[in-house]
Design an enzyme around this catalytic site. Structure first.
Site, PDB file in Angstrom:
ATOM      1  CB  THR A 384      86.663   8.200 -39.554  1.00 21.11           C
ATOM      2  OG1 THR A 384      86.323   7.945 -41.052  1.00 21.11           O
ATOM      3  CG2 THR A 384      87.965   8.730 -39.268  1.00 21.11           C
ATOM      4  CB  THR A 402      89.179   6.258 -41.781  1.00 21.03           C
ATOM      5  OG1 THR A 402      87.845   5.821 -42.070  1.00 21.03           O
ATOM      6  CG2 THR A 402      89.872   6.761 -43.035  1.00 21.03           C
ATOM      7  CB  SER A 455      90.363  12.668 -45.784  1.00 23.83           C
ATOM      8  OG  SER A 455      89.969  12.411 -44.543  1.00 23.83           O
ATOM      9  CB  SER A 456      85.948  15.467 -43.910  1.00 25.26           C
ATOM     10  OG  SER A 456      85.179  15.528 -45.376  1.00 25.26           O
ATOM     11  N   GLY A 476      83.190  11.042 -38.706  1.00 25.13           N
ATOM     12  CA  GLY A 476      81.804  11.379 -38.827  1.00 25.13           C
ATOM     13  C   GLY A 476      81.832  12.061 -40.483  1.00 25.13           C
ATOM     14  N   GLY A 477      82.700  11.275 -41.282  1.00 26.92           N
ATOM     15  CA  GLY A 477      82.609  11.854 -42.770  1.00 26.92           C
ATOM     16  C   GLY A 477      82.663  13.253 -42.934  1.00 26.92           C
TER      17      GLY A 477
HETATM   18  N1  GLY Z   1      86.937   8.475 -44.968  1.00 22.42           N
HETATM   19  C1  GLY Z   1      86.381   9.404 -44.265  1.00 22.42           C
HETATM   20  C2  GLY Z   1      87.316  10.640 -44.582  1.00 22.42           C
HETATM   21  O1  GLY Z   1      88.390  10.369 -44.804  1.00 22.42           O
HETATM   22  O2  GLY Z   1      87.081  11.793 -44.296  1.00 22.42           O
END
Ligand code: GLY
Length: 573
Positions: A384, A402, A455-456, A476-477
């Site tokens: 992201t 992202t 999402s994170s 960073g997911g």
């Molecule tokens: N694709 C990563 C997030 O949305 O957290």
């Protein structure tokens, strides 16, 4: 490690005291934009790519506000940072006006109207990983263009045409790719060929890319011109919408014209929380980030982190135990609030989080299996991107955006020149089944038509005494939440200046798998051994997060923190 950081901190603090005095006199004379410590007072942009940061600052210098600059940076990143910058993806914005108004915009992608809970399962009910990760079916309905239109409509000052123009120029005239980008594009050559057999701008005519090669994206320039002329209709209707639908038909995707027309971003009430006298303003669901961030801060607040020191064994242990509990909650309770009743008030209750920590024991690690029975896995990519912006008036914007994976689904919309996301993979593809990367998800995040995937992303703004203090976020997911958390405590608890707080080495735990991931040199060997002796599994890994942040000092200057883990750049004026 601890000694070095303490030393740095005290040196910086002295410098700030002196610089602060200089800055105040400069402000009084009205001449200084920059002081001797590389702090600025008129505005700042920190993003993943120097060209995008330049675009944002140029907009600020033209008299644009932070939202104008943010819109320009979002579009510029879609050109110069196609790994994650996008118009074919989505994201979140947290805004704080100079007067203290706060707002949050959810421009997260949505599942298409014909999406279904089992769409990525085979006939035996097993997840077909490649389907939710690559190609046309992996894409959610993009939200970024609508998000930028909405943000600009509500808060922008310059014309729409003016804020889109820099991206048009970059796409049309090209920009010089960095060494890192050259190597990424080269390594993806075969994948781009596979998903785009007719070619794309990302496939080098010479077959290999080199640093400083010019990347020209003429089709993307035309799409951006349509967006510039027609606003959201330039993307969700007309030739661009036709191109997306044609692309879907070619690759067995399911996004329709109606899905595009019906996409709308949503203004939401930000999550707020207190931490040691600071106010945290952050993203509500559809991101899990804001709730989890406040939960983490509440969980560690009773502990004397400052006395223990940065990344000391006690600090790491308490944080890991907090992360274990918060990520277990995330897995169970978080999803799209328009589809699932997220128990927000309960999760943000200080007593609840203190109570959760009461099961933690100093003498041994709490096994994750005893924290909460989780049985559902999801997965998140780390590619992201985040940018932070402040303007001369004191408005602040924090945007994380992202495509999910690096270069998203790898599908470039033919004739329109932009990458489609692979955000569908952020849903729990099969509630109850193990995933590829280990992050756990649940029923709350099961696939449904028109639903947003969890999402994170954690774009955040921090206030102190009612005034702007920090703008922060990261890619960073699943590590986003812990990276933002550690950056905030690096400043508040450990007294680090912004750049040191961003550069400091990080660690990460996410409940399952029950492992503590550490960046190289994040923990010294004694700390590592002490933690191992208590039962913590410590595993080294590569970079965690890529934080771009801004701190407002007591003397009114902006300090940038651009993450050295990437090509990121802070530019002020
Ligand atoms: N694709 C990563 C997030 O949305 O957290």
């Amino acid at each position: 490690m601890l000694k070095i950081i303490k030393h740095h901190t005290s040196v910086f603090c002295l410098a700030y005291f002196l610089v602060g005095a200089t800055f105040i006199s400069g402000c009084v004379s009205g001449q200084l934009g920059k002081n001797n410590s590389g702090e600025y007072r008129n505005g700042m942009v920190v993003s993943a790519h120097p060209e995008a940061s330049e675009v944002g600052v140029a907009i600020l210098k033209k008299g644009g506000n932070a939202v104008d600059a943010a819109v320009a940076v979002q579009f510029a990143l879609a050109v110069v940072y196609p790994n994650a910058g996008n118009i074919g993806g989505g994201g979140f914005m947290v805004f704080r006006s100079a007067e203290g108004e706060i707002n949050a915009l959810d421009f997260r992608e949505k599942a298409a109207s014909s999406a279904g809970r089992d769409m990525y399962l085979d006939s035996a009910g097993k997840p077909i990983i490649a389907k939710s990760l690559f190609g046309h079916l992996a894409a959610g309905v993009p939200g970024s263009v609508d998000g930028m239109v909405e943000a600009h409509k509500k808060y922008g000052k310059l014309s729409w045409a003016a804020v889109v123009q820099p991206a048009v120029d970059l796409a049309q005239n090209g920009f010089k790719i960095t060494k890192r980008q050259a190597s990424e594009l080269n390594s993806l050559h075969r994948d781009f060929m596979k998903f785009n057999p007719d070619g794309t701008a990302f496939i080098s005519l010479e077959s290999t890319w080199k640093e400083n090669d010019l990347l020209v994206q003429s089709e993307l320039a035309n799409t951006l011109k349509l967006v510039q002329e027609k606003g959201r209709a330039g993307f969700y209707e007309g030739v661009v919408a036709d191109a997306i639908v044609a692309e879907m038909q070619k690759g067995k995707g399911i996004i329709t014209k109606a899905d595009l027309q019906n996409y709308h971003s949503v203004w939401r009430k930000p999550i707020t929380g207190d931490y040691r006298g600071y106010k945290i303003i952050t993203m509500p669901p559809t991101s899990s980030g804001g709730i989890a961030l406040v939960q983490l801060l509440q969980s560690v607040e009773p502990y004397p982190l400052k006395r223990w020191g940065h990344n000391s064994d006690s600090t790491v242990q308490v944080i890991v135990e907090a992360e274990r509990r918060v990520y277990a909650d995330r897995a169970t309770h978080l999803g799209d609030p328009d589809f699932y009743n997220v128990p927000k008030n309960e999760l943000l209750d200080r007593n609840y989080n203190t109570q959760r920590m009461s099961t933690f024991r100093w003498d041994s690690a709490t096994p994750s299996s005893t924290v909460l029975a989780g049985n559902v896995k999801g997965k998140e990519h780390e590619e992201t991107t985040h940018f932070s912006i402040v303007d001369r008036y004191g408005n602040a914007v924090s945007i994380t955006t992202t495509l999910n994976g690096s270069y998203g689904s790898l599908v470039v919309v033919k004739g329109a020149g932009f990458l489609l996301n692979n955000e569908m993979d952020d849903f729990s593809v099969k509630p109850g089944a193990p995933n590829m990367y280990g992050l756990v998800g649940g029923e709350a995040n099961a696939i449904a038509p028109n639903k947003r995937m969890l999402s994170s992303m954690t774009p955040s703004i921090v206030e102190k005494d009612g005034k702007l203090f920090m703008v922060v976020g990261t890619p960073g997911g699943s590590t986003i939440i812990t990276s933002v958390f550690q950056t905030i405590i690096n400043v508040i608890d450990f007294g680090m200046p912004m750049q040191a707080a961003v550069s400091a080495k990080k660690f990460h735990h996410q409940w399952l798998p029950d492992e503590v991931y550490t960046e190289k040199d994040a923990l010294d060997s004694i700390t590592t051994e002490k933690l191992k002796a208590k039962g913590y599994r410590i595993l080294p890994r590569g970079a965690i997060g890529r934080v771009d942040a801004i701190l407002k000092t007591k003397w009114g200057a902006y300090q940038g923190g651009a993450d050295p883990r990437g090509d990121d750049k802070a530019i002020g004026y």
